[in-house]
Design a protein around this motif. Structure first.
Motif, PDB file in Angstrom:
ATOM      1  N   LEU A 171       0.832  -1.211   0.000  1.00 57.63           N
ATOM      2  CA  LEU A 171       0.000   0.000   0.000  1.00 57.63           C
ATOM      3  C   LEU A 171       0.861   1.253   0.000  1.00 57.63           C
ATOM      4  O   LEU A 171       0.539   2.249  -0.648  1.00 57.63           O
ATOM      5  CB  LEU A 171      -0.940   0.001   1.206  1.00 57.63           C
ATOM      6  CG  LEU A 171      -2.124  -0.955   1.147  1.00 57.63           C
ATOM      7  CD1 LEU A 171      -2.845  -0.983   2.485  1.00 57.63           C
ATOM      8  CD2 LEU A 171      -3.098  -0.580   0.031  1.00 57.63           C
ATOM      9  N   GLN A 172       1.982   1.201   0.716  1.00 55.64           N
ATOM     10  CA  GLN A 172       2.888   2.353   0.734  1.00 55.64           C
ATOM     11  C   GLN A 172       3.521   2.570  -0.629  1.00 55.64           C
ATOM     12  O   GLN A 172       3.757   3.714  -1.041  1.00 55.64           O
ATOM     13  CB  GLN A 172       3.972   2.154   1.792  1.00 55.64           C
ATOM     14  CG  GLN A 172       3.451   2.282   3.211  1.00 55.64           C
ATOM     15  CD  GLN A 172       4.519   1.969   4.225  1.00 55.64           C
ATOM     16  OE1 GLN A 172       5.458   2.741   4.401  1.00 55.64           O
ATOM     17  NE2 GLN A 172       4.389   0.849   4.898  1.00 55.64           N
ATOM     18  N   GLU A 173       3.798   1.484  -1.346  1.00 57.87           N
ATOM     19  CA  GLU A 173       4.348   1.614  -2.696  1.00 57.87           C
ATOM     20  C   GLU A 173       3.344   2.296  -3.621  1.00 57.87           C
ATOM     21  O   GLU A 173       3.724   3.096  -4.487  1.00 57.87           O
ATOM     22  CB  GLU A 173       4.740   0.244  -3.244  1.00 57.87           C
ATOM     23  CG  GLU A 173       5.939  -0.384  -2.549  1.00 57.87           C
ATOM     24  CD  GLU A 173       6.220  -1.791  -3.052  1.00 57.87           C
ATOM     25  OE1 GLU A 173       5.582  -2.195  -4.062  1.00 57.87           O
ATOM     26  OE2 GLU A 173       7.061  -2.480  -2.448  1.00 57.87           O
ATOM     27  N   ILE A 174       2.062   1.986  -3.431  1.00 54.08           N
ATOM     28  CA  ILE A 174       1.016   2.637  -4.228  1.00 54.08           C
ATOM     29  C   ILE A 174       0.931   4.101  -3.859  1.00 54.08           C
ATOM     30  O   ILE A 174       0.833   4.973  -4.713  1.00 54.08           O
ATOM     31  CB  ILE A 174      -0.342   1.937  -4.009  1.00 54.08           C
ATOM     32  CG1 ILE A 174      -0.267   0.475  -4.490  1.00 54.08           C
ATOM     33  CG2 ILE A 174      -1.471   2.681  -4.726  1.00 54.08           C
ATOM     34  CD1 ILE A 174      -1.462  -0.372  -4.074  1.00 54.08           C
ATOM     35  N   GLY A 175       0.981   4.382  -2.545  1.00 52.31           N
ATOM     36  CA  GLY A 175       1.025   5.757  -2.059  1.00 52.31           C
ATOM     37  C   GLY A 175      -0.324   6.326  -1.685  1.00 52.31           C
ATOM     38  O   GLY A 175      -1.166   6.566  -2.548  1.00 52.31           O
ATOM     39  N   PHE A 176      -0.544   6.515  -0.380  1.00 54.26           N
ATOM     40  CA  PHE A 176      -1.777   7.110   0.123  1.00 54.26           C
ATOM     41  C   PHE A 176      -1.439   8.195   1.142  1.00 54.26           C
ATOM     42  O   PHE A 176      -0.292   8.325   1.577  1.00 54.26           O
ATOM     43  CB  PHE A 176      -2.668   6.031   0.751  1.00 54.26           C
ATOM     44  CG  PHE A 176      -3.284   5.104  -0.257  1.00 54.26           C
ATOM     45  CD1 PHE A 176      -4.473   5.433  -0.897  1.00 54.26           C
ATOM     46  CD2 PHE A 176      -2.678   3.890  -0.580  1.00 54.26           C
ATOM     47  CE1 PHE A 176      -5.044   4.589  -1.835  1.00 54.26           C
ATOM     48  CE2 PHE A 176      -3.243   3.030  -1.525  1.00 54.26           C
ATOM     49  CZ  PHE A 176      -4.429   3.378  -2.154  1.00 54.26           C
ATOM     50  N   ASP A 177      -2.457   8.966   1.524  1.00 58.70           N
ATOM     51  CA  ASP A 177      -2.261  10.053   2.488  1.00 58.70           C
ATOM     52  C   ASP A 177      -2.277   9.559   3.928  1.00 58.70           C
ATOM     53  O   ASP A 177      -1.856  10.260   4.844  1.00 58.70           O
ATOM     54  CB  ASP A 177      -3.365  11.102   2.324  1.00 58.70           C
ATOM     55  CG  ASP A 177      -3.381  11.696   0.926  1.00 58.70           C
ATOM     56  OD1 ASP A 177      -2.350  12.267   0.529  1.00 58.70           O
ATOM     57  OD2 ASP A 177      -4.401  11.579   0.227  1.00 58.70           O
ATOM     58  N   GLY A 178      -2.800   8.368   4.145  1.00 58.06           N
ATOM     59  CA  GLY A 178      -2.875   7.752   5.458  1.00 58.06           C
ATOM     60  C   GLY A 178      -3.202   6.282   5.269  1.00 58.06           C
ATOM     61  O   GLY A 178      -3.480   5.830   4.145  1.00 58.06           O
ATOM     62  N   TYR A 179      -3.162   5.534   6.359  1.00 56.97           N
ATOM     63  CA  TYR A 179      -3.347   4.087   6.270  1.00 56.97           C
ATOM     64  C   TYR A 179      -4.242   3.588   7.399  1.00 56.97           C
ATOM     65  O   TYR A 179      -4.140   4.046   8.538  1.00 56.97           O
ATOM     66  CB  TYR A 179      -1.985   3.381   6.306  1.00 56.97           C
ATOM     67  CG  TYR A 179      -1.126   3.782   5.137  1.00 56.97           C
ATOM     68  CD1 TYR A 179      -1.211   3.110   3.925  1.00 56.97           C
ATOM     69  CD2 TYR A 179      -0.280   4.883   5.230  1.00 56.97           C
ATOM     70  CE1 TYR A 179      -0.448   3.523   2.827  1.00 56.97           C
ATOM     71  CE2 TYR A 179       0.484   5.303   4.138  1.00 56.97           C
ATOM     72  CZ  TYR A 179       0.388   4.614   2.945  1.00 56.97           C
ATOM     73  OH  TYR A 179       1.118   5.022   1.856  1.00 56.97           O
ATOM     74  N   ALA A 180      -5.120   2.660   7.054  1.00 60.89           N
ATOM     75  CA  ALA A 180      -6.044   2.093   8.028  1.00 60.89           C
ATOM     76  C   ALA A 180      -5.755   0.611   8.212  1.00 60.89           C
ATOM     77  O   ALA A 180      -5.270  -0.056   7.294  1.00 60.89           O
ATOM     78  CB  ALA A 180      -7.485   2.289   7.562  1.00 60.89           C
ATOM     79  N   VAL A 181      -6.053   0.116   9.398  1.00 65.39           N
ATOM     80  CA  VAL A 181      -6.011  -1.326   9.650  1.00 65.39           C
ATOM     81  C   VAL A 181      -7.439  -1.817   9.556  1.00 65.39           C
ATOM     82  O   VAL A 181      -8.285  -1.463  10.374  1.00 65.39           O
ATOM     83  CB  VAL A 181      -5.408  -1.639  11.030  1.00 65.39           C
ATOM     84  CG1 VAL A 181      -5.399  -3.147  11.264  1.00 65.39           C
ATOM     85  CG2 VAL A 181      -3.997  -1.071  11.141  1.00 65.39           C
ATOM     86  N   GLY A 182      -7.723  -2.603   8.532  1.00 60.71           N
ATOM     87  CA  GLY A 182      -9.069  -3.123   8.302  1.00 60.71           C
ATOM     88  C   GLY A 182      -9.154  -4.600   8.631  1.00 60.71           C
ATOM     89  O   GLY A 182      -8.156  -5.237   8.996  1.00 60.71           O
ATOM     90  N   GLY A 183     -10.355  -5.132   8.504  1.00 59.34           N
ATOM     91  CA  GLY A 183     -10.550  -6.558   8.747  1.00 59.34           C
ATOM     92  C   GLY A 183     -10.435  -6.951  10.196  1.00 59.34           C
ATOM     93  O   GLY A 183     -10.162  -8.108  10.512  1.00 59.34           O
ATOM     94  N   VAL A 184     -10.632  -5.981  11.097  1.00 52.18           N
ATOM     95  CA  VAL A 184     -10.676  -6.298  12.529  1.00 52.18           C
ATOM     96  C   VAL A 184     -12.078  -5.991  13.042  1.00 52.18           C
ATOM     97  O   VAL A 184     -12.857  -5.305  12.392  1.00 52.18           O
ATOM     98  CB  VAL A 184      -9.621  -5.500  13.337  1.00 52.18           C
ATOM     99  CG1 VAL A 184      -8.217  -5.927  12.935  1.00 52.18           C
ATOM    100  CG2 VAL A 184      -9.780  -4.006  13.131  1.00 52.18           C
ATOM    101  N   SER A 185     -12.390  -6.544  14.212  1.00 50.37           N
ATOM    102  CA  SER A 185     -13.724  -6.391  14.780  1.00 50.37           C
ATOM    103  C   SER A 185     -14.780  -6.972  13.845  1.00 50.37           C
ATOM    104  O   SER A 185     -15.838  -6.401  13.630  1.00 50.37           O
ATOM    105  CB  SER A 185     -14.021  -4.908  15.073  1.00 50.37           C
ATOM    106  OG  SER A 185     -15.123  -4.780  15.928  1.00 50.37           O
TER     107      SER A 185
END
Length: 204
Positions: free
Chosen positions: A157-171
């Protein structure tokens, strides 16, 4: 509250983009002048739709309101969130269920990463603007309970490049210790000094 979340799936179905666009986006519709984050709609498509089919293009599903046929893919999700005018928009992802086999988690992650690239391409071509400036876009780390998949997801995801990052698939039904482990297997591989968002956690 410093920021509120708008649910893309529900807003897309009702009242619909035409109504919200006519009122100046989600800020005007809700009269909330502080930041708004919108999710991608992916989780609700997978959890609420009466009938759904996941393909490379996106997800075809039936509305849980009236059974009407709908479609959301990476580009559509980004376009809907641009119309909503949120300050932070999430990339369209597949949220794997708990439990799931490693093979399923791996295929799901591959799809999510391909979708993330398509989200990034749509944003680069369209550059949505909100009342506060350029809309920010967050990638979502997936990989279920598998540590090496979480690490790979965060790095790609960092290689793609975003403004921020989320941890999904929890809860999503996993025991609490598995939830914390999934977060611990993701966060060390996210960039320092950039926003992080643990999705689906907390209570009002």
């Amino acid at each position: 509250a410093q920021i509120v979340l708008g649910n893309t799936y529900h807003l897309f179905l009702r009242p619909g983009m035409e109504v919200i666009a006519a009122m100046g986006g989600l800020h005007g519709f809700s009269r909330w002048e502080r930041p708004i984050l919108t999710d991608s709609g992916g989780y609700q498509v997978f959890s609420l739709a009466k009938l759904r089919k996941i393909t490379e293009q996106g997800v075809r599903f039936q509305s849980h309101h009236d059974g009407s046929a709908c479609f959301i893919g990476p580009e559509e999700s980004m376009e809907i969130q641009a119309t909503l005018g949120s300050d932070i928009a999430m990339a369209f992802d597949e949220c794997p269920p708990y439990p799931c086999e490693r093979s399923y988690a791996e295929e799901s992650l591959e799809l999510t990463l391909r979708w993330a690239r398509r989200c990034r391409s749509w944003v680069d071509a369209n550059q949505p603007v909100t009342g506060g400036g350029r809309q920010q876009h967050f990638g979502i780390v997936q990989g279920s309970v598998y540590a090496e998949l979480r690490e790979r997801s965060a790095k790609e995801l960092q290689e793609i490049g975003f403004d921020g990052y989320a941890v999904g698939g929890v809860s999503v039904g996993e025991p609490e210790d598995e939830m914390f482990r999934a977060i611990e297997n993701s966060v060390p591989f996210l960039p320092e000094g950039m926003p992080r968002y643990a999705m689906g956690l907390g209570t009002p």
